[in-house]
Design a protein around this motif. Structure first.
Motif, PDB file in Angstrom:
ATOM      1  N   GLN A 199       0.910  -1.224   0.144  1.00 44.78           N
ATOM      2  CA  GLN A 199      -0.128  -0.044  -0.174  1.00 44.78           C
ATOM      3  C   GLN A 199       0.786   1.191   0.008  1.00 44.78           C
ATOM      4  O   GLN A 199       0.537   2.254  -0.418  1.00 44.78           O
ATOM      5  N   ASP A 200       1.912   1.316   0.771  1.00 45.18           N
ATOM      6  CA  ASP A 200       2.976   2.299   0.691  1.00 45.18           C
ATOM      7  C   ASP A 200       3.192   2.882  -0.851  1.00 45.18           C
ATOM      8  O   ASP A 200       3.290   4.110  -1.216  1.00 45.18           O
ATOM      9  N   TYR A 201       3.700   1.615  -1.538  1.00 43.87           N
ATOM     10  CA  TYR A 201       4.442   1.931  -2.955  1.00 43.87           C
ATOM     11  C   TYR A 201       3.154   2.481  -3.727  1.00 43.87           C
ATOM     12  O   TYR A 201       3.276   3.364  -4.579  1.00 43.87           O
ATOM     13  N   GLU A 202       1.946   1.674  -3.765  1.00 40.97           N
ATOM     14  CA  GLU A 202       0.922   2.489  -4.545  1.00 40.97           C
ATOM     15  C   GLU A 202       0.610   3.812  -4.045  1.00 40.97           C
ATOM     16  O   GLU A 202       0.296   4.571  -5.138  1.00 40.97           O
ATOM     17  N   LEU A 203       0.621   4.046  -3.140  1.00 42.79           N
ATOM     18  CA  LEU A 203       0.393   5.526  -2.517  1.00 42.79           C
ATOM     19  C   LEU A 203       1.587   6.709  -3.150  1.00 42.79           C
ATOM     20  O   LEU A 203       1.184   7.390  -3.666  1.00 42.79           O
ATOM     21  N   ASN A 204       2.560   6.118  -2.867  1.00 38.36           N
ATOM     22  CA  ASN A 204       3.750   6.813  -3.414  1.00 38.36           C
ATOM     23  C   ASN A 204       3.632   7.025  -4.949  1.00 38.36           C
ATOM     24  O   ASN A 204       4.210   8.142  -5.467  1.00 38.36           O
ATOM     25  N   HIS A 205       3.218   5.871  -5.731  1.00 33.60           N
ATOM     26  CA  HIS A 205       3.191   6.056  -7.075  1.00 33.60           C
ATOM     27  C   HIS A 205       2.090   7.282  -7.305  1.00 33.60           C
ATOM     28  O   HIS A 205       2.274   8.214  -8.284  1.00 33.60           O
ATOM     29  N   ARG A 206       0.887   7.269  -6.706  1.00 33.76           N
ATOM     30  CA  ARG A 206       0.048   8.208  -7.015  1.00 33.76           C
ATOM     31  C   ARG A 206       0.642   9.604  -6.548  1.00 33.76           C
ATOM     32  O   ARG A 206       0.256  10.690  -7.358  1.00 33.76           O
ATOM     33  N   ILE A 207       1.283   9.756  -5.682  1.00 36.58           N
ATOM     34  CA  ILE A 207       2.117  10.933  -5.346  1.00 36.58           C
ATOM     35  C   ILE A 207       2.927  11.575  -6.665  1.00 36.58           C
ATOM     36  O   ILE A 207       2.833  12.494  -7.052  1.00 36.58           O
ATOM     37  N   ARG A 208       3.654  10.608  -7.130  1.00 35.04           N
ATOM     38  CA  ARG A 208       4.684  10.904  -8.334  1.00 35.04           C
ATOM     39  C   ARG A 208       3.772  11.361  -9.295  1.00 35.04           C
ATOM     40  O   ARG A 208       4.161  12.258  -9.970  1.00 35.04           O
ATOM     41  N   GLN A 209       2.727  10.528  -9.503  1.00 35.58           N
ATOM     42  CA  GLN A 209       1.743  10.963 -10.917  1.00 35.58           C
ATOM     43  C   GLN A 209       1.136  12.512 -10.544  1.00 35.58           C
ATOM     44  O   GLN A 209       1.094  12.893 -11.873  1.00 35.58           O
ATOM     45  N   ALA A 210       1.070  12.639  -9.440  1.00 36.23           N
ATOM     46  CA  ALA A 210       0.316  14.042  -9.368  1.00 36.23           C
ATOM     47  C   ALA A 210       1.328  15.156  -9.237  1.00 36.23           C
ATOM     48  O   ALA A 210       1.091  16.337  -8.924  1.00 36.23           O
ATOM     49  N   GLY A 211       2.803  14.882  -9.344  1.00 37.69           N
ATOM     50  CA  GLY A 211       3.737  15.836  -9.554  1.00 37.69           C
ATOM     51  C   GLY A 211       4.661  15.968  -8.455  1.00 37.69           C
ATOM     52  O   GLY A 211       5.629  16.702  -8.190  1.00 37.69           O
ATOM     53  N   GLY A 212       4.368  15.171  -7.433  1.00 32.58           N
ATOM     54  CA  GLY A 212       5.079  15.157  -6.137  1.00 32.58           C
ATOM     55  C   GLY A 212       6.393  14.371  -6.191  1.00 32.58           C
ATOM     56  O   GLY A 212       6.567  13.550  -7.116  1.00 32.58           O
ATOM     57  N   ARG A 213       7.298  14.706  -5.022  1.00 30.58           N
ATOM     58  CA  ARG A 213       8.533  13.799  -4.936  1.00 30.58           C
ATOM     59  C   ARG A 213       8.814  13.154  -3.786  1.00 30.58           C
ATOM     60  O   ARG A 213       8.118  13.700  -2.772  1.00 30.58           O
ATOM     61  N   ILE A 214       9.417  12.221  -4.020  1.00 30.85           N
ATOM     62  CA  ILE A 214       9.642  11.315  -2.413  1.00 30.85           C
ATOM     63  C   ILE A 214      11.045  11.517  -2.255  1.00 30.85           C
ATOM     64  O   ILE A 214      11.850  11.053  -3.123  1.00 30.85           O
ATOM     65  N   TYR A 215      11.389  11.828  -1.041  1.00 28.55           N
ATOM     66  CA  TYR A 215      12.804  12.057  -0.632  1.00 28.55           C
ATOM     67  C   TYR A 215      13.380  11.127   0.489  1.00 28.55           C
ATOM     68  O   TYR A 215      12.562  11.017   1.400  1.00 28.55           O
ATOM     69  N   LEU A 216      14.454  10.735  -0.001  1.00 26.45           N
ATOM     70  CA  LEU A 216      14.928   9.673   1.113  1.00 26.45           C
ATOM     71  C   LEU A 216      16.369  10.413   1.574  1.00 26.45           C
ATOM     72  O   LEU A 216      17.388  10.983   1.073  1.00 26.45           O
ATOM     73  N   ALA A 217      16.288  10.503   3.014  1.00 27.33           N
ATOM     74  CA  ALA A 217      17.200  11.499   3.926  1.00 27.33           C
ATOM     75  C   ALA A 217      17.934  10.477   4.836  1.00 27.33           C
ATOM     76  O   ALA A 217      17.194  10.212   5.783  1.00 27.33           O
ATOM     77  N   PRO A 218      19.248   9.898   4.606  1.00 28.97           N
ATOM     78  CA  PRO A 218      19.648   8.822   5.520  1.00 28.97           C
ATOM     79  C   PRO A 218      19.830   9.255   6.635  1.00 28.97           C
ATOM     80  O   PRO A 218      20.046   8.420   7.587  1.00 28.97           O
ATOM     81  N   ASP A 219      19.704  10.491   6.953  1.00 31.82           N
ATOM     82  CA  ASP A 219      20.171  10.997   8.485  1.00 31.82           C
ATOM     83  C   ASP A 219      18.663  10.855   9.046  1.00 31.82           C
ATOM     84  O   ASP A 219      18.974  11.118  10.578  1.00 31.82           O
ATOM     85  N   ILE A 220      17.741  10.706   8.549  1.00 35.54           N
ATOM     86  CA  ILE A 220      16.535  10.319   9.517  1.00 35.54           C
ATOM     87  C   ILE A 220      16.726   8.636   9.700  1.00 35.54           C
ATOM     88  O   ILE A 220      16.722   7.817   8.741  1.00 35.54           O
ATOM     89  N   LYS A 221      16.885   8.435  10.922  1.00 33.61           N
ATOM     90  CA  LYS A 221      17.194   7.092  11.541  1.00 33.61           C
ATOM     91  C   LYS A 221      16.065   6.386  12.124  1.00 33.61           C
ATOM     92  O   LYS A 221      15.328   7.000  12.970  1.00 33.61           O
ATOM     93  N   ILE A 222      15.841   5.285  11.864  1.00 36.62           N
ATOM     94  CA  ILE A 222      14.748   4.285  12.510  1.00 36.62           C
ATOM     95  C   ILE A 222      15.220   2.856  12.370  1.00 36.62           C
ATOM     96  O   ILE A 222      15.788   2.352  11.611  1.00 36.62           O
ATOM     97  N   THR A 223      15.057   2.179  13.664  1.00 38.79           N
ATOM     98  CA  THR A 223      15.321   0.922  13.687  1.00 38.79           C
ATOM     99  C   THR A 223      14.182  -0.073  13.460  1.00 38.79           C
ATOM    100  O   THR A 223      13.055   0.318  14.059  1.00 38.79           O
ATOM    101  N   TYR A 224      14.301  -1.003  12.757  1.00 31.80           N
ATOM    102  CA  TYR A 224      13.436  -1.895  12.542  1.00 31.80           C
ATOM    103  C   TYR A 224      13.814  -3.288  12.707  1.00 31.80           C
ATOM    104  O   TYR A 224      14.881  -3.741  12.539  1.00 31.80           O
ATOM    105  N   TYR A 225      12.699  -4.018  13.374  1.00 37.14           N
ATOM    106  CA  TYR A 225      12.816  -5.421  13.725  1.00 37.14           C
ATOM    107  C   TYR A 225      12.091  -6.302  12.739  1.00 37.14           C
ATOM    108  O   TYR A 225      11.012  -6.524  12.726  1.00 37.14           O
TER     109      TYR A 225
END
Length: 346
Positions: A187-213
């Motif tokens: 569902q995340d990829y599908e939403l992000n695709h609609r964002i890009r279709q609408a002219g928005g951009r998705i930004y990866l900032a590696p200094d935003i840190k989160i631990t995932y288990y």
């Protein structure tokens, strides 16, 4: 004139997460942006363990906590309920089995404002629990294991197709719509695709840190990646233009494994070719495993299992992809009957 500081709502879908929710609550209480977090909304899929009690007992420490019910028990309806209830200028999505760094929310807000992106996310630092979980964490931070998902391993800021979780200006959902509630996975990829279709951009900032288990059993890992492959097909049905060549690598690999073996049983030269291809894959798996564990202090102990984890990621994803097409050929459409979608999975 004093610049307005955006307020933030955090939305967390969860179900039966008593094992991890305490650590998440501690991480939220430690946020440097805490004074501007107006909502922490847990959307609970009718947990049967002590998840709700653990959250409620924390309420005195953090009055911004709220709990909403999610009778559908899957992520998209949970996110949509949380977004509708959110009061903040920015919506930050989190998962219960994560621990954001103390400056996680602050950095999300900063990058949204500096880049003008419609969604930002950071580096997902996988931290496994137990032998299997630690091996999975290492494998899923290797390009060989995951392919083209930079948030798993990249340390370079960049615009990307999708990010892990994400932080969104609230108006983005007014513009592109909420999560598609038919999608159990992807569902995340599908939403992000609609964002890009609408002219928005998705930004990866590696200094935003989160631990995932990550998953800590091979069975759970297999099911997770089988579902990823299965639901990728549903995304491609809705957005065929979203197809990337890298998304076909695992399905082609699985088709080659099955088709090559069948052909080899009928024609001996093809069996030799199939054997050589499997041997080459095993060599690649061992090479990438050795390269990955070499960067860890105690990495060698995970080397025996890592090629198996790599194979599980690839084969489960590829089989899920083909299983989805078989279900459609048999007249079983998960997008037409999302309530019954789980019955299509083995």
């Amino acid at each position: 004139m004093t610049e307005l500081v955006p307020s933030v709502s955090i939305v967390i879908p969860l179900r039966n997460e008593e094992r991890h929710v305490g650590a998440l609550l501690d991480a939220l209480r430690a946020q440097t942006y805490r004074d501007r977090i107006v909502d922490i909304i847990f959307v609970d899929g009718m947990s049967t363990d002590q998840t709700r009690q653990a959250i409620s007992s924390y309420g005195a420490k953090m009055p911004s906590i709220r709990i909403l019910d999610n009778p559908e028990r899957i992520v998209p309806p949970a996110m949509n309920r949380g977004i509708r209830a959110a009061r903040g200028d920015i919506v930050v999505r989190l998962d219960a089995h994560t621990e954001p760094a103390p400056d996680y929310v602050e950095r999300c807000v900063r990058h949204l404002r500096e880049t003008g992106a419609w969604n930002v996310g950071g580096s997902m630092r996988a931290q496994g629990q137990g032998y299997v979980g630690r091996t999975v964490a290492l494998a899923t931070t290797s390009p060989f294991g995951i392919g083209g998902s930079p948030f798993h391993y990249s340390d370079r800021p960049q615009y990307v197709d999708t990010v892990y979780l994400g932080a969104f200006p609230r108006w983005v959902f007014d513009k592109v719509g909420l999560y598609d509630e038919r999608f159990i996975r992807n569902q995340d990829y599908e939403l992000n695709h609609r964002i890009r279709q609408a002219g928005g951009r998705i930004y990866l900032a590696p200094d935003i840190k989160i631990t995932y288990y990550p998953r800590d059993s091979m069975r759970a890992l297999w099911r997770q990646y089988f579902q990823y492959g299965f639901w990728k097909v549903q995304t491609l049905r809705k957005h065929p233009e979203s197809l990337k060549w890298r998304q076909l690598v695992a399905p082609v690999f699985v088709a080659g494994l099955v088709g090559g073996l069948i052909l080899g049983l009928l024609w001996r030269p093809a069996l030799w070719l199939w054997t050589a291809a499997v041997a080459a894959y095993i060599v690649l798996g061992l090479a990438f495993s050795a390269s990955r564990v070499r960067r860890e202090p105690d990495g060698r102990r995970y080397l025996p299992l890592m090629p198996v984890v790599f194979a599980t990621l690839h084969v489960a994803w590829g089989l899920g992809f083909w299983w989805a097409w078989l279900a459609l050929l048999l007249g079983r459409d998960p997008l037409a009957a999302p309530d019954a979608a789980e019955t299509l999975l083995p």
